[in-house]
Motif scaffolding. Structure first.
Motif, mmCIF file in Angstrom:
data_model
loop_
_atom_site.group_PDB
_atom_site.id
_atom_site.type_symbol
_atom_site.label_atom_id
_atom_site.label_comp_id
_atom_site.label_asym_id
_atom_site.label_seq_id
_atom_site.Cartn_x
_atom_site.Cartn_y
_atom_site.Cartn_z
ATOM 1 N N SER A 1 -22.521 -33.486 -117.234
ATOM 2 C CA SER A 1 -23.921 -33.584 -116.686
ATOM 3 C C SER A 1 -24.394 -35.098 -117.003
ATOM 4 N N SER B 1 -26.196 -29.472 -114.412
ATOM 5 C CA SER B 1 -24.960 -29.465 -115.139
ATOM 6 C C SER B 1 -24.029 -29.072 -114.165
ATOM 7 N N THR B 2 -22.616 -29.389 -114.346
ATOM 8 C CA THR B 2 -21.681 -28.779 -113.663
ATOM 9 C C THR B 2 -20.546 -28.460 -114.543
ATOM 10 N N TYR C 1 -16.736 -26.677 -114.536
ATOM 11 C CA TYR C 1 -15.350 -26.849 -113.994
ATOM 12 C C TYR C 1 -14.525 -25.796 -114.823
ATOM 13 N N PHE D 1 -15.741 -24.903 -109.453
ATOM 14 C CA PHE D 1 -16.928 -25.528 -110.058
ATOM 15 C C PHE D 1 -18.403 -24.631 -109.813
ATOM 16 N N LYS E 1 -22.066 -25.443 -110.012
ATOM 17 C CA LYS E 1 -23.363 -26.572 -110.270
ATOM 18 C C LYS E 1 -24.562 -26.255 -110.042
ATOM 19 N N ASP E 2 -25.520 -26.670 -110.852
ATOM 20 C CA ASP E 2 -26.980 -26.456 -110.711
ATOM 21 C C ASP E 2 -27.647 -27.701 -110.842
ATOM 22 N N ASN E 3 -28.965 -27.750 -110.303
ATOM 23 C CA ASN E 3 -29.866 -28.762 -110.545
ATOM 24 C C ASN E 3 -30.848 -28.629 -111.342
#
Length: 638
Positions: free
Chosen positions: A610, A617-618, A620, A555, A557-559
Motif C-alpha cells: 500500500s 491496498s493490494t 498478492y 493480486f 487490488k482496491d482503491n
C-alpha cells in the motif's frame, strides 16, 4: 583659360574610371568602389561647367554646386588614405555617414548665399591631411605602387585646390597627372598592388579573418574535446577562459571561473596552497616552468582529486601578458602509486614479522603442544556436554509440543463450552426482539444480538484456524479465470449495494494447482476485505494474475482506505484488526491469518502492499502453475 573642348579629356577619363569601378562593385559589392564611382560622377560636374563655359556663373546656387561637387572626392580620397593605415571595422556605417555628409553639403549649396568662404578652409584642411597621411603611408610601406598611388591622390587633391582657387590650368594639369600616375600603377603593378590593393584590402583582411577564425575553431574544438582542462588568465591571474572539461574535473562550469582568480575559487587543497603559490610565483618571476607540478584539488561536490598542472607564459615586449595552464586528472595514477607504496611497506613489515616469527617459532611450538593437549581435554568435556544437551533439547521439545497440544485442546474445549450456551442465545434473542415494542429495549437487544453473533463467529474462525494445519488438500488443475468469476458472482449482492466496480483481468491460459475449497476460502477473505474497506462511492476492485517462474502470481487490488507501514507488517498476525477501536464486530481478525496458512500450505507465499492511507491496498499471493487438460481433471490427495 584653356579652351572648353580640352575639358572633355578629364570628363572622359572620369567616366571611364566610373565604369571600371562600377564593374568592380557589381562583382563583389564592395561599398568602397561604389563610393568612388559616386564621387567621380559628382566631380565631373565641375568639368561639365568648364566644358559649357559656365564658370564663373553669376547664379549663386550654381556657383555653390560647382564648389561643392569635388568636395566628396576629397573626403573619399582621405578615407582611402586612412584605410591604407587603419582598418575601418564597419565600412557600411562609414559609407552611410559619407552619404549623409554629401547630401547635407549639396542641400547647403542651394542656400541663396555664397558658401565659398566656409568651404575653402575645409577643402584646404582635407588636402593637407590627405597629402600628409599619403607620405606617412609611403614611409611605412616603402613600395613603388604605394608611392604612385599616393602621388595620384596628391594630384587629385591639387586639382581640387585649383578648382577652389579658380586656377583651371592647375586643375587640368593636376587631373591629367593623376590619371598618368594611375596608368603607371596599372602598367607596373601586380593586381594586388597600387589602388587595387586598397580595394582588395578589406577582402584580404576578411579572408585573413576567416582563416584565423577557422584556425581558432580548430584549436577550440581540440581544446574543448580534450579531457585536460585548458585555462587562460591575464597577467593579474584573472581567468579569462577555461575549457568545458573543467566541469568533469572540478565540478564547476566555465562560467563560474571567468573573472576570478584560482585562489578565489578555493579549489586547491589547503595543505597544498603554499606549494602551488610558490610554484606560480617562480614562474611569474622566471617566465617559464621547468616541469609540471602535482597537487590536490577539492571539487564542487567535496571530492579530493590529484591534478598535474603545466604552466606557460605569453610575453609581449618582454612583459608577461598571459598565463596558459593545463590541468590533467592524475588521481588514478596517484592512487596506484599510493597502493604500491603501501604494498611495499606491507612487504617490509611482513619481512620483519617473518623474522620475528622465526625467532619466536621454537617457543610457539612448545606452547602449541600444550594448547593441543588442552584442546583435546576441552573436546572431551564438550562431547560429554553435547550428549547431555541433546537429551535436554529432546526433553524440552517434547514438553513444548505437549504444551502446544494442550493449548489447542484447551482452546477447542473452551470454544465448544462457549458455543453450547451461545447457540440458543443467537437463536432466541432475535425472537425476543420481535416480541418487544419498546425502541430502547430493541436497541439494547440489537447490541446483544450483534455481540453474540460476533462471539459465535470468533469461535468458528478460531476453530478453523486451529484446524488449518491438519487440513488435507485435494489438489486440482483449476482454470483460474472461470473459477474467480464464479466466486465474484457470489459477492455480487454486496458489490451492487456498495456500487463497487470489479474487474477480473485473468488470461484464459492461466491454470493453478490448488484445493478448490481452500482457494475459494482465500478469495472470499480477500474480496470481502476489499469490499469492506473500499470507498463509499466510486469503489474499484481489480483481480489479476500472471505467470512467473513456474508459479502464478495473483493480486486483489482496491482503491479504499489503504494501510500504514505498521499495519502492513502486522496485517497477517492472528486476531489483528486494522480498526483497533473495538467497534468493528464484523471481523475477528483471523481471515488473513487463515489465508496465509492456506497459501503456505499450497507452497506459495502471500504479502500486501500500500502507498499509504487513502491510497488503497493490494494483496498478492502465489500458487503453483497448472496446465490445460484435455482429459477429466485428476484429484490428488495431499
Amino acid at each position: 583659360m584653356f579652351p572648353s573642348p580640352l575639358w572633355l579629356i578629364p570628363i572622359i577619363a572620369i567616366y571611364g574610371t566610373v565604369a571600371w569601378f562600377t564593374k568592380l562593385y557589381l562583382e563583389d559589392r564592395d561599398k568602397r568602389k561604389l563610393m568612388f564611382s559616386i564621387v567621380f560622377i559628382l566631380a565631373s560636374i565641375d568639368y561639365i561647367f568648364m566644358l559649357l563655359d559656365l564658370y564663373p556663373h553669376p547664379n549663386t546656387i550654381l556657383y555653390n554646386l560647382y564648389l561643392v561637387a569635388s568636395v566628396p572626392l576629397q573626403i573619399a580620397i582621405l578615407i582611402a588614405v586612412i584605410e591604407t593605415l587603419y582598418k575601418i571595422e564597419d565600412f557600411d556605417k562609414a559609407f552611410k555617414a559619407f552619404l549623409v555628409v554629401t547630401v547635407i553639403m549639396f542641400l547647403v549649396s542651394f542656400l541663396p548665399l555664397s558658401i565659398r568662404p566656409f568651404l575653402l578652409p575645409i577643402r584646404q584642411v582635407l588636402s593637407i591631411e590627405t597629402i600628409a597621411i599619403s607620405f606617412y603611408s609611403f614611409l611605412r610601406k616603402k613600395s613603388e605602387p604605394a608611392f604612385l598611388f599616393g602621388m595620384s591622390l596628391i594630384c587629385f587633391t591639387t586639382a581640387s585646390i585649383g578648382m577652389a582657387r579658380d586656377i583651371p590650368e592647375l586643375a587640368v594639369f593636376s587631373f591629367t597627372m593623376a590619371y598618368v600616375f594611375l596608368s603607371m600603377i596599372f602598367r607596373r603593378a601586380s593586381p594586388k598592388e597600387g589602388i587595387e590593393s586598397y580595394f582588395s584590402l578589406m577582402k584580404r583582411l576578411e579572408e585573413t579573418e576567416r582563416k584565423l577564425k577557422l584556425s581558432e575553431e580548430r584549436y577550440r574544438i581540440i581544446v574543448e574535446h580534450t579531457s585536460d582542462v585548458i585555462m587562460v588568465s591575464n597577467s593579474d591571474g584573472i581567468i579569462t577562459y577555461v575549457s568545458p572539461s573543467c566541469k568533469n574535473l572540478f565540478g564547476y562550469g566555465p562560467e563560474e571561473f571567468i573573472g576570478k582568480t584560482l585562489w578565489q575559487m578555493k579549489i586547491i587543497h589547503p595543505e597544498d596552497v603554499g606549494f602551488v603559490s610558490s610554484y606560480h610565483r617562480s614562474v611569474k618571476e622566471g617566465g617559464f616552468a621547468d616541469k609540471p607540478i602535482e597537487f590536490r584539488v577539492i571539487t564542487k561536490d567535496g571530492r579530493i582529486k590529484w591534478v598535474s598542472q603545466s604552466l606557460s607564459t605569453v610575453k609581449e615586449n618582454g612583459r608577461i601578458v598571459m598565463f596558459i595552464s593545463s590541468y590533467r586528472d592524475v588521481t588514478d595514477r596517484k592512487e596506484m602509486e599510493q597502493q604500491l607504496s603501501e604494498k611495499v611497506k606491507e612487504l617490509e613489515r611482513a619481512k620483519r614479522a617473518y623474522l620475528n616469527i622465526m625467532e619466536d617459532l621454537r617457543e610457539n611450538i612448545e606452547k602449541l603442544k600444550k594448547a593441543r593437549e588442552e584442546i583435546r581435554r576441552k573436546n572431551r568435556e564438550l562431547e560429554e556436554i553435547n550428549k547431555n544437551l541433546e537429551k535436554i533439547v529432546r526433553k524440552r521439545t517434547a514438553q513444548v509440543e505437549r504444551l502446544l497440544k494442550a493449548k489447542e485442546e484447551l482452546l477447542i474445549q473452551i470454544s465448544h463450552d462457549i458455543k453450547t450456551p451461545l447457540t440458543p442465545l443467537c437463536t432466541l434473542l432475535p425472537l425476543v426482539r420481535d416480541q418487544v415494542n419498546d425502541p430502547k429495549i430493541k436497541r439494547l437487544l440489537d447490541i446483544c444480538i450483534k455481540n453474540a453473533n460476533y462471539m459465535k463467529k470468533l469461535i468458528a474462525d478460531t476453530l478453523q484456524l486451529l484446524k488449518v494445519e491438519e487440513t488435507d488438500l485435494k489438489i486440482e488443475n483449476i482454470k483460474l479465470k472461470e473459477y474467480v468469476e464464479e466466486i465474484v458472482e457470489n459477492h455480487r449482492l454486496n458489490l451492487d449495494q456498495k456500487k463497487i466496480n470489479i474487474d477480473v483481468s485473468i488470461g484464459d491460459d492461466i491454470f493453478v494447482r490448488a484445493d478448490k475449497v481452500r482457494l475459494r476460502e482465500i478469495f472470499d477473505n480477500l474480496i470481502s476485505n476489499a469490499i469492506k474497506y473500499s470507498k463509499e462511492e466510486g469503489g474499484e476492485i481489480k483481480i489479476g494474475a500472471e505467470k512467473e517462474n513456474g508459479m502464478v502470481k495473483i493480486f486483489v487490488k482496491d482503491n479504499g482506505k489503504g494501510m500504514t507501514e505498521e499495519q502492513l507488517e502486522r496485517v497477517f498476525d492472528e486476531f489483528y484488526k486494522a480498526d483497533q477501536s473495538g467497534h468493528d464486530l464484523a471481523s475477528v481478525g483471523v481471515g488473513l491469518s487463515i489465508c496465509k496458512k492456506l497459501v503456505e500450505k499450497h507452497g506459495g507465499k502471500i504479502w500486501a502492499e500500500s502507498e499509504g492511507l487513502g491510497k488503497g491496498s493490494t494483496f498478492y499471493f502465489t500458487l503453483p502453475a497448472g496446465y490445460p487438460e484435455k482429459v477429466a481433471e485428476k484429484t490428488v490427495e495431499v
